[in-house]
Design an enzyme around this catalytic site. Structure first.
Site, PDB file in Angstrom:
ATOM      1  N   ASP A  53      -9.188  -4.248  -6.556  1.00  0.00           N
ATOM      2  CA  ASP A  53      -8.637  -3.538  -5.400  1.00  0.00           C
ATOM      3  C   ASP A  53      -9.261  -2.149  -5.367  1.00  0.00           C
ATOM      4  OD1 ASP A  53      -7.177  -2.114  -3.560  1.00  0.00           O
ATOM      5  OD2 ASP A  53      -5.239  -2.950  -4.161  1.00  0.00           O
ATOM      6  N   HIS A 111      -7.425  -5.405  -1.090  1.00  0.00           N
ATOM      7  CA  HIS A 111      -6.218  -4.595  -1.033  1.00  0.00           C
ATOM      8  C   HIS A 111      -5.107  -5.258  -0.225  1.00  0.00           C
ATOM      9  CE1 HIS A 111      -3.849  -0.998  -1.338  1.00  0.00           C
ATOM     10  NE2 HIS A 111      -3.834  -0.799  -0.033  1.00  0.00           N
ATOM     11  N   SER A 149       0.840  -1.197   0.000  1.00  0.00           N
ATOM     12  CA  SER A 149       0.000   0.000   0.000  1.00  0.00           C
ATOM     13  C   SER A 149       0.881   1.255   0.000  1.00  0.00           C
ATOM     14  CB  SER A 149      -0.917  -0.075   1.224  1.00  0.00           C
ATOM     15  OG  SER A 149      -1.986   0.800   1.096  1.00  0.00           O
TER      16      SER A 149
END
Lengths: 265, 380
Positions: free
Chosen positions: A217, A245, A95
């Site tokens: 995602d 995610h 991320s």
């Protein structure tokens, strides 16, 4: 306070082998890698850490000016590498930490061998032709959402978060404990993360990189992964079957296999 | 009499018309089962939901990010998540504030298979929370305005005189702190009064106390009292009106013609005096207890006097500048003296700004206040 203490650095595996640094994203802490890192402990030096303000880090080291951009977090990564004397580093960032790793590698390319970017996004907010997936309003909504969630448990959690809890019995009652964070810091981190624009930095990265793109995602949609791939000079894009995610939690085997296959090339 | 038929709930009744929404989803969020309560609340029939929508798609965007970055990881790591606040967007676009709880169900081999979620309507609770938040922010704004209003007066200006201040409110959440400063002309037109003080407590109450003490100091100063007599009178004021007990302050009078400095440090860190050609030096005399100190009857305040050569400066400050969680007071005062030595030749505005910046701590919850006055300055 050492950098390792500040960032709650935890090591596993073979200290003489190639280092793999795992960096967690916005939301939780190094536990995000709990199903992934053991697969590398046999033949690598595994390094886990928490960003300042998250998990077991020293929240008193938080400085709003230093962490007003992702560069502050990238500097932390470099400080960890320096203190542990790491070279030839494989950096695996999930991320927002994917971009943090990219910034660190652009600043000190000689330290890094490979980057693995899991669900990267250089810009979350739509702008002109660029589609990041979110509007400014959506991000304000996130901050409100965080406010209403912290209201529920922040006061009970505060002593634990601050690391000076003298009531160990609380430990058993802790819910949502892997995502504990000082609310003010978490809010600021959210803002810095989702308001950041690091598109121009991608061109500065020379380190070979692997982009792991999940199916569906919501945080880093596929066109964003493809954008990162197009902007990163020496990059490979792998589309995972995993949805969401967090493939490091939802599909650890697939994630491990993709990283290992890349590192073997 | 209760109708027996109503007590014979079937499992189906319990599920379909439960006072909460029920959902079962696959691991990717795809909805596979939903109860009637959830259909009613959202206006979405199961035909539109089952195998067609993911639960996270029903959340408002902010909550969707929270779901992906907090909820899903927690569920995977803990197997359960409790009382997370989201907004569920219904068929007509209205948002229903909800609290959701989930458990992860595993198959016999221990592999996660299904997520079971309960949804509670939190409309009223959320409204109440927002009111609380608003009230808290409003109080903070009021206290800040009060504080700013009191601190924004003009500083004395004259040829050969420099007075400036660096003031940074603490960032401990929503409450303002109790540091204040003041600098003003006395009636003789040759003397300035300088105050830096620290009121116990935070928030509106502390800001109001500051305001009263500040006015009291100015009023007492205009009667011609010197520092010792003034702080004694302020003691009496504090005691009579039960205001500002245990406040610490330094009050100084500096005559620009004679360059004579008189001051009292009531429970407050000592002034720092910088004379040309000498190391900066803390003035450790003129010390006494804080205002209206517990169990101490009114007492005379010892007053200290200095004759200052031209181009001397006096610095008053609060403990927030020199003390913090990660730094002892003595270390902080050493730091202050060293930093002042570095910046001593700068104009008062730069001196205060640079020293305050150098002593800035990463995690500073207290206010920081640094006031500097320099006399006999050649035009810059």
């Amino acid at each position: 306070m050492t950098v390792a203490e500040r960032n709650n650095v935890v090591e596993h595996g073979d200290r003489d082998a190639q280092p793999i640094v795992f960096a967690h994203g916005f939301g939780c802490d190094q536990n995000m890698w709990r199903f992934v890192w053991p697969a590398f402990a046999d033949d690598a030096r595994v390094i886990l850490f928490d960003h300042v303000g998250a998990g077991g880090s020293d929240a008193s080291a938080y400085d709003r000016e230093r962490y007003a951009s992702l560069r502050g977090y990238a500097e932390d990564v470099l400080e960890i590498c320096r203190e542990l004397n790491l070279t030839d580093v494989v950096f695996v960032g999930h991320s927002v930490s994917a971009m943090i790793g990219a910034l660190a590698a652009a600043a000190e390319p000689e330290r890094f061998a490979r980057l693995v970017l899991v669900g990267p996004s250089p810009r979350y907010i739509d702008e002109g032709d660029y589609s990041g997936g979110f509007t400014q309003q959506d991000i304000e909504g996130l901050l409100e959402s965080m406010d209403s969630n912290y209201l529920g448990w922040s006061s009970a959690m505060a002593p634990v978060i601050m690391g000076n809890d003298d009531r160990p019995q609380l430990g058993e009652e802790l819910v949502n404990s892997f995502c504990r964070a000082d609310p003010e810091i978490a809010r600021h981190f959210a803002r810095v993360t989702f308001m950041s624009d690091n598109r121009a930095d991608l061109a500065q990265v020379r380190t070979p990189s692997l982009i792991l793109q999940c199916s569906d995602d919501a945080i880093a949609p596929r066109p964003v992964g493809e954008y990162v791939h197009a902007q990163l000079a020496d990059s490979r894009l792998v589309l995972l079957e995993a949805t969401g995610h967090c493939p490091n939690l939802s599909a650890p085997e697939e994630t491990v296999a993709a990283i290992k296959a890349y590192l073997a090339t | 009499m209760i109708d027996d038929a109503l007590l014979e709930d079937t499992a189906e009744d319990l599920f379909e018309d439960a006072p909460c929404g029920y959902l079962s989803t696959r691991l990717d969020g795809t909805i596979v089962k939903v109860n009637r309560t959830f259909e009613t609340w959202t206006g979405l029939a199961r035909g539109e939901l089952l195998e067609r929508r993911r639960f996270q798609e029903l959340l408002a965007p902010g909550g969707r990010i929270y779901h992906e970055t907090h909820y899903v990881p927690l569920l995977r790591m803990q197997g359960t998540v409790r009382a997370v606040a989201v907004e569920i967007v219904g068929a007509d676009g209205t948002r229903m504030p909800a609290l959701i709880n989930s458990v992860l169900r595993h198959d016999a081999a221990g592999r996660p298979q299904v997520i079971r979620t309960t949804v509670f309507d939190a409309t009223d609770r959320r409204r109440y929370e927002q009111e609380l938040l608003r009230a808290q922010r409003r109080e903070h704004d009021i206290a800040q305005q009060l504080q700013r209003g009191m601190l924004s007066g003009e500083l004395p200006a004259a040829e050969g005189l420099e007075v400036d201040v660096a003031y940074r409110p603490g960032d401990a959440g929503l409450e303002v702190g109790g540091d204040w400063y003041d600098a003003f002309w006395l009636d003789d037109g040759d003397t300035i009064g300088l105050v830096v003080g620290d009121v116990v407590g935070r928030g509106i109450e502390a800001a109001a106390t500051m305001g009263q003490l500040r006015s009291a100091v100015r009023a007492l100063a205009s009667t011609g009292l010197g520092p010792g007599a003034l702080v004694s009178a302020l003691d009496g004021y504090a005691r009579r009106h039960a205001i500002g007990r245990m406040t610490t302050l330094v009050y100084a009078q500096l005559n620009l013609a004679t360059r004579r400095l008189r001051f009292v440090a009531a429970g407050h860190p000592p002034p720092l005096i910088v004379k040309p050609g000498e190391d900066p030096c803390f003035a450790e005399d003129g010390r006494s207890l804080p205002l209206d100190a517990h169990g101490v009857s009114a007492h005379a305040r010892e007053e200290a006097v200095r004759e200052l050569p031209p181009r001397s400066a006096i610095l008053l400050y609060t403990d927030g500048l020199v003390e913090s969680r990660s730094r002892l007071l003595d270390d902080g005062m050493d730091r202050l003296r060293r930093e002042v030595a570095v910046h001593r030749d700068e104009a008062a505005a730069d001196l205060t700004a640079n020293v305050a910046r150098a002593l800035h701590e990463a995690e500073r919850t207290d206010d920081v206040c640094l006031l500097a006055a320099r006399i006999g300055v050649a035009a810059r």
